[in-house]
Write a protein that holds these residues in place. Structure first.
Motif, short mmCIF file in Angstrom:
data_model
loop_
_atom_site.label_atom_id
_atom_site.label_comp_id
_atom_site.label_asym_id
_atom_site.label_seq_id
_atom_site.Cartn_x
_atom_site.Cartn_y
_atom_site.Cartn_z
N SER A 36 0.85 -1.20 0.00
CA SER A 36 0.00 0.00 0.00
C SER A 36 0.88 1.24 0.00
O SER A 36 2.10 1.16 0.14
N ILE B 284 3.17 4.40 -0.21
CA ILE B 284 4.39 4.82 -0.92
C ILE B 284 5.08 3.60 -1.55
O ILE B 284 5.52 3.66 -2.71
N ARG C 144 3.07 -7.93 5.34
CA ARG C 144 2.23 -8.98 5.93
C ARG C 144 1.16 -9.45 4.95
O ARG C 144 0.80 -10.61 4.90
N THR C 145 0.61 -8.51 4.14
CA THR C 145 -0.49 -8.87 3.23
C THR C 145 -0.16 -8.48 1.80
O THR C 145 0.62 -7.55 1.56
N ASP D 72 6.08 -10.63 8.66
CA ASP D 72 5.87 -9.60 9.68
C ASP D 72 7.25 -9.13 10.14
O ASP D 72 7.95 -9.84 10.88
N LEU D 73 7.62 -7.97 9.70
CA LEU D 73 8.99 -7.48 9.94
C LEU D 73 9.25 -7.05 11.38
O LEU D 73 10.37 -6.67 11.71
N ASN E 78 10.91 0.47 3.43
CA ASN E 78 9.79 1.43 3.46
C ASN E 78 8.76 1.13 4.54
O ASN E 78 8.11 2.05 5.04
N SER E 79 8.62 -0.14 4.94
CA SER E 79 7.60 -0.49 5.95
C SER E 79 7.76 0.38 7.19
O SER E 79 8.88 0.60 7.66
N TYR F 245 7.70 7.95 17.27
CA TYR F 245 7.74 7.89 15.79
C TYR F 245 8.84 8.80 15.24
O TYR F 245 9.68 8.38 14.44
N LYS G 118 12.43 7.92 13.16
CA LYS G 118 12.77 8.44 11.83
C LYS G 118 14.07 9.25 11.87
O LYS G 118 14.79 9.31 10.88
N VAL H 11 1.67 12.36 3.46
CA VAL H 11 1.33 11.71 2.17
C VAL H 11 0.00 10.99 2.38
O VAL H 11 -0.21 10.37 3.43
N THR I 185 -2.03 8.19 2.39
CA THR I 185 -1.91 6.73 2.32
C THR I 185 -2.71 6.15 3.49
O THR I 185 -3.45 6.87 4.15
N1 LIG Z 1 2.09 8.82 4.81
C1 LIG Z 1 2.80 9.75 5.42
O1 LIG Z 1 2.29 10.83 5.76
C2 LIG Z 1 4.26 9.50 5.70
C3 LIG Z 1 5.08 10.61 6.00
C4 LIG Z 1 6.41 10.41 6.27
C5 LIG Z 1 6.95 9.12 6.23
N2 LIG Z 1 6.13 8.05 5.96
C6 LIG Z 1 6.74 6.71 5.97
O2 LIG Z 1 6.50 6.10 4.73
C7 LIG Z 1 6.55 4.66 4.90
C8 LIG Z 1 5.37 4.04 4.17
O3 LIG Z 1 4.17 4.47 4.79
P1 LIG Z 1 2.86 4.80 3.96
O4 LIG Z 1 2.56 6.23 4.15
O5 LIG Z 1 2.94 4.27 2.58
O6 LIG Z 1 1.78 4.02 4.86
P2 LIG Z 1 0.94 2.69 4.56
O7 LIG Z 1 0.10 2.86 3.37
O8 LIG Z 1 0.29 2.38 5.87
O9 LIG Z 1 2.06 1.61 4.24
C9 LIG Z 1 2.81 0.98 5.24
C10 LIG Z 1 3.37 -0.32 4.69
O10 LIG Z 1 4.12 -0.95 5.75
C11 LIG Z 1 3.75 -2.31 5.80
N3 LIG Z 1 3.84 -2.84 7.17
C12 LIG Z 1 3.17 -2.39 8.26
N4 LIG Z 1 3.44 -3.18 9.31
C13 LIG Z 1 4.29 -4.14 8.86
C14 LIG Z 1 4.91 -5.27 9.45
N5 LIG Z 1 4.71 -5.58 10.74
N6 LIG Z 1 5.71 -6.06 8.68
C15 LIG Z 1 5.90 -5.76 7.37
N7 LIG Z 1 5.36 -4.70 6.76
C16 LIG Z 1 4.54 -3.91 7.50
C17 LIG Z 1 2.31 -2.36 5.33
O11 LIG Z 1 2.00 -3.63 4.74
P3 LIG Z 1 1.18 -4.77 5.54
O12 LIG Z 1 0.10 -4.07 6.31
O13 LIG Z 1 0.70 -5.66 4.45
O14 LIG Z 1 2.19 -5.45 6.41
C18 LIG Z 1 2.28 -1.28 4.26
O15 LIG Z 1 2.56 -1.82 3.00
C19 LIG Z 1 6.56 4.43 6.41
O16 LIG Z 1 7.87 4.11 6.82
C20 LIG Z 1 6.13 5.76 6.98
O17 LIG Z 1 6.65 5.98 8.27
C21 LIG Z 1 4.82 8.23 5.70
#
Ligand SMILES: NC(=O)c1ccc[n+]([C@@H]2O[C@H](COP(=O)([O-])OP(=O)(O)OC[C@H]3O[C@@H](n4cnc5c(N)ncnc54)[C@H](OP(=O)(O)O)[C@@H]3O)[C@@H](O)[C@H]2O)c1
Length: 273
Positions: free
Chosen positions: A24, A26, A48-49, A66-67, A95-96, A159, A163, A192, A194
């Motif tokens: 999902s 990014i 995970r999924t 599950d990382l 990225n997770s 958090y 980071k 972002v 998401t």
């Molecule tokens: N969105 C923002 O505003 C934002 C801003 C700054 C930085 N970020 C960073 O960008 C990265 C991606 O986040 P996103 O915004 O794309 O959010 P997201 O849509 O929630 O994606 C998070 C991803 O991490 C995976 N994940 C979560 N728990 C996990 C686990 N236990 N083991 C393996 N994978 C796991 C999820 O896959 P599963 O659920 O299938 O495991 C998902 O694919 C993160 O590191 C986040 O901190 C996001």
């Protein structure tokens, strides 16, 4: 060469890509861009999924993992070694990750520790296990940090600290890795759109706006093409990061707390968190 052609050429220079959290947001957008520009390069998604909907890449392998679990990381590294091409430069996108909101220890000490396990420990562990290949074959490691990593951030203290670790670790790793033809890039997005807000415990979008996952992925690819070690995505976020990094930390935390409280984000939290 047009911009798209040079991105395609850059991506075709990898024998494969390992992306964590590609189901999902990014991570998924990065994999979709790889499908668009370099569909022949195999991609391994560790999450995970599986990504919902139709396949997003013709050569995508989902390795359920599950990382937050050290044994799962060890097992997936063994599987990767049997599946990855034996030669060629590698792309690893760590990225997770997830965040949370609330005064420490909300939403619970366990959730804070899980965040450290995923956002910090898993990156070090997976990168470390793949290090022999990365160092011998060269390539690029992209670590997804955050704008929040530039300053202490009350109500998101754990958090933001995870980071900050990712950001500083990436920059230091890059200095060590360059002589081996290996680069490390820290990407620091601001908000972002998401599943991030949902995973952080919000019932609805926080309304902070921000980039689309696709725009963020495009900036990641753009940064990979150059020689950058860190890239804050979005012009406004870049300006904020420059200011944040220069403020005295205690002052930044005090002002940050006032500003975040004013957003009244707690009214958007899900009741079950
Ligand atoms: N969105 C923002 O505003 C934002 C801003 C700054 C930085 N970020 C960073 O960008 C990265 C991606 O986040 P996103 O915004 O794309 O959010 P997201 O849509 O929630 O994606 C998070 C991803 O991490 C995976 N994940 C979560 N728990 C996990 C686990 N236990 N083991 C393996 N994978 C796991 C999820 O896959 P599963 O659920 O299938 O495991 C998902 O694919 C993160 O590191 C986040 O901190 C996001």
């Amino acid at each position: 060469m047009s911009g798209n052609e040079s991105v395609a050429a850059m991506l075709r220079g990898f024998c494969c890509a390992v992306v964590t959290g590609g189901s999902s947001g990014i991570g998924r957008a990065v994999i979709s861009r790889m499908a668009q520009y370099a569909p022949d390069v195999p991609v391994f998604n560790l999450s995970r999924t599986m990504a919902a909907g139709p396949p997003i890449h013709p050569r995508l392998t989902h390795l359920a993992c599950d990382l937050t679990q050290a044994t799962a990381i060890e097992e997936v590294a063994v599987r990767l070694r049997t599946l990855m091409p034996r030669e060629g430069r590698m792309l690893l996108v760590n990225n997770s990750g997830f965040g949370s909101y609330g005064a420490f220890p909300d939403p619970g000490v366990g959730r804070n520790l899980e965040m450290i396990d995923l956002n910090v420990r898993a990156i070090v562990h997976l990168t470390g296990l793949l290090w022999p290949e990365l160092q011998a074959r060269g390539g690029v490691i992209v670590n997804v940090a955050s704008l929040a990593g530039y300053q202490p951030t009350p109500l998101m203290s754990t958090y933001a600290a995870t980071k900050a670790f990712v950001l500083n670790w990436s920059v230091a790793l890059d200095a060590e890795a360059r002589p081996h033809g290996l680069r490390c890039l820290a990407v620091c997005p601001g908000p972002v759109s998401t599943n991030f807000s949902r995973a952080a415990g919000f019932a609805t979008s926080t309304g902070l706006g921000g980039q689309t996952a696709e725009a963020c992925a495009d900036e990641i690819l753009d940064a990979m093409e150059g020689e950058a070690i860190e890239r804050v995505t979005g012009l406004r976020n870049r300006l904020l990061s420059v200011i944040s990094a220069r403020l005295p930390k205690a002052w930044a935390a005090a002002v940050g707390l006032r500003m975040i409280r004013r957003l009244r984000l707690d009214r958007l939290l899900r009741r079950d968190t």
